[in-house]
Design an enzyme around this catalytic site. Structure first.
Site, mmCIF file in Angstrom:
data_model
loop_
_atom_site.group_PDB
_atom_site.id
_atom_site.type_symbol
_atom_site.label_atom_id
_atom_site.label_comp_id
_atom_site.label_asym_id
_atom_site.label_seq_id
_atom_site.Cartn_x
_atom_site.Cartn_y
_atom_site.Cartn_z
ATOM 1 C CG ASN A 46 12.616 -26.597 19.613
ATOM 2 O OD1 ASN A 46 12.008 -27.658 19.471
ATOM 3 N ND2 ASN A 46 12.036 -25.409 19.539
ATOM 4 C CD1 TRP A 47 16.411 -32.013 18.132
ATOM 5 C CD2 TRP A 47 15.536 -34.076 18.147
ATOM 6 N NE1 TRP A 47 17.396 -32.881 18.527
ATOM 7 C CE2 TRP A 47 16.895 -34.157 18.548
ATOM 8 C CE3 TRP A 47 14.786 -35.262 18.077
ATOM 9 C CZ2 TRP A 47 17.506 -35.373 18.877
ATOM 10 C CZ3 TRP A 47 15.388 -36.465 18.405
ATOM 11 C CH2 TRP A 47 16.734 -36.518 18.801
ATOM 12 C CG HIS A 50 9.327 -22.006 20.107
ATOM 13 N ND1 HIS A 50 9.064 -21.545 18.840
ATOM 14 C CD2 HIS A 50 10.652 -22.267 20.159
ATOM 15 C CE1 HIS A 50 10.202 -21.545 18.151
ATOM 16 N NE2 HIS A 50 11.172 -21.975 18.926
ATOM 17 C CD GLU A 93 9.152 -22.488 15.288
ATOM 18 O OE1 GLU A 93 9.056 -23.625 15.774
ATOM 19 O OE2 GLU A 93 10.215 -22.038 14.806
ATOM 20 N N GLY A 143 17.658 -24.703 17.067
ATOM 21 C CA GLY A 143 16.725 -25.415 16.197
ATOM 22 C C GLY A 143 17.466 -26.217 15.144
ATOM 23 N N GLY A 144 17.533 -25.667 13.943
ATOM 24 C CA GLY A 144 18.081 -26.390 12.785
ATOM 25 C C GLY A 144 19.404 -27.090 13.036
HETATM 26 P P1 13P Z 1 16.913 -22.053 14.632
HETATM 27 O O1 13P Z 1 18.144 -22.408 15.428
HETATM 28 O O2 13P Z 1 16.593 -23.028 13.549
HETATM 29 O O3 13P Z 1 16.952 -20.627 14.176
HETATM 30 O O4 13P Z 1 15.671 -22.157 15.661
HETATM 31 C C1 13P Z 1 15.747 -21.522 16.873
HETATM 32 C C2 13P Z 1 14.611 -21.973 17.699
HETATM 33 O O5 13P Z 1 13.470 -21.675 17.407
HETATM 34 C C3 13P Z 1 14.896 -22.825 18.853
HETATM 35 O O6 13P Z 1 13.767 -22.986 19.649
#
Ligand code: 13P
Length: 251
Positions: A10-11, A96, A98, A235-236
């Site tokens: 997930n960019w 998600h 966020e 994510g990261g």
């Molecule tokens: P991280 O891997 O940066 O913790 O993010 C996870 C995420 O929100 C994937 O959707």
């Protein structure tokens, strides 16, 4: 076991188009097993260029990171599931944390988005997961159950074929803190039991449940090794090609 092993990136709101193309090409050209499905959740702007630049033979599938709950209309700045389906984007990420937090997407809205996405022919990576206070109170499993009950329990077994669940504890997202393999397994097993009760054995066994929250090359193998963890939503670490390829190869 029929369910897919999935390494999904997930960019989020990262990379320009040229950076994204470079990243996807580096991931596509790396050696990896054919058994794992690789999905890249990319910004809307990147979908068309990536479709042009990434060879179909690389078996990388794209996901959008959101869509609206209606097919069209006077909603300035929005992207509809119909538009994504017309571009032949196979997946969309919904729910998600966020978007739940910053865009105030609640269970009711997510249920509408899910319906619209499925009706348009998209597959959905549906995210759930609790905040730290809920984890501390010991209510994490019933909280996740309430999220899934509101959004996916009313789907048909047939529709569940197009759902991937991503369990992403909010306290582990972008924090460097990961759920322990045992914590991930506990929740994933609980989710699979919910699916069993709601939809029966076939759906429970065939639905991929991904873990998300600070997955890295260094911890992916142990997390993916849990019996009910079918991969990750990353994510990261998905923004670094070498690291993400290691994660893809961690199964
Ligand atoms: P991280 O891997 O940066 O913790 O993010 C996870 C995420 O929100 C994937 O959707």
């Amino acid at each position: 076991m029929a369910r897919k092993q999935i390494a999904a990136g997930n960019w989020k709101m990262n990379t320009t188009i040229s950076e994204g193309v470079e990243l996807a090409q580096a991931i596509a050209s790396a050696q990896r097993s054919d058994q794992t499905l690789t999905i890249l959740g990319v910004p809307f702007t990147h979908i068309y260029p990536l479709q042009k630049k990434i060879k179909a033979s690389s078996k990388i599938l794209l996901a959008a990171q959101n869509c609206h709950h209606l097919k069209s209309g006077a909603y300035t700045g929005e992207i509809s599931p119909t538009m994504l389906a017309a571009m032949k984007v196979p997946y969309v990420i919904l729910g998600h944390s966020e978007r739940r937090e910053y865009n105030h997407e609640d269970n009711a809205l997510l249920s509408l988005k899910l319906r619209a996405a499925l009706d348009s022919g998209l597959k959905v990576i549906f995210c759930c997961g609790e905040a730290l206070d809920i984890r501390k109170s010991g209510e994490h499993i019933s909280y996740v159950k309430s999220q899934l009950a509101a959004s996916i329990f009313h789907l048909s077994a047939q529709e569940m074929k197009n759902i991937v669940i991503a369990y992403e504890p909010i306290w582990a997202i972008g924090t460097g803190e990961t759920a322990s393999p045992a914590q991930a397994q506990e929740m994933h097993e609980a989710i699979r039991k919910m699916l069993l009760k709601q939809f029966g054995k076939r759906v429970a066994e065939n639905t991929s449940i991904l873990y998300g929250g600070s997955v890295k090359a260094s911890n992916a193998k142990e997390i993916f090794g849990q019996p009910d963890v079918d991969g990750g939503l990353v994510g990261g670490a998905s923004l670094n090609a070498a690291e993400f390829v290691q994660i893809i190869n961690a199964f």
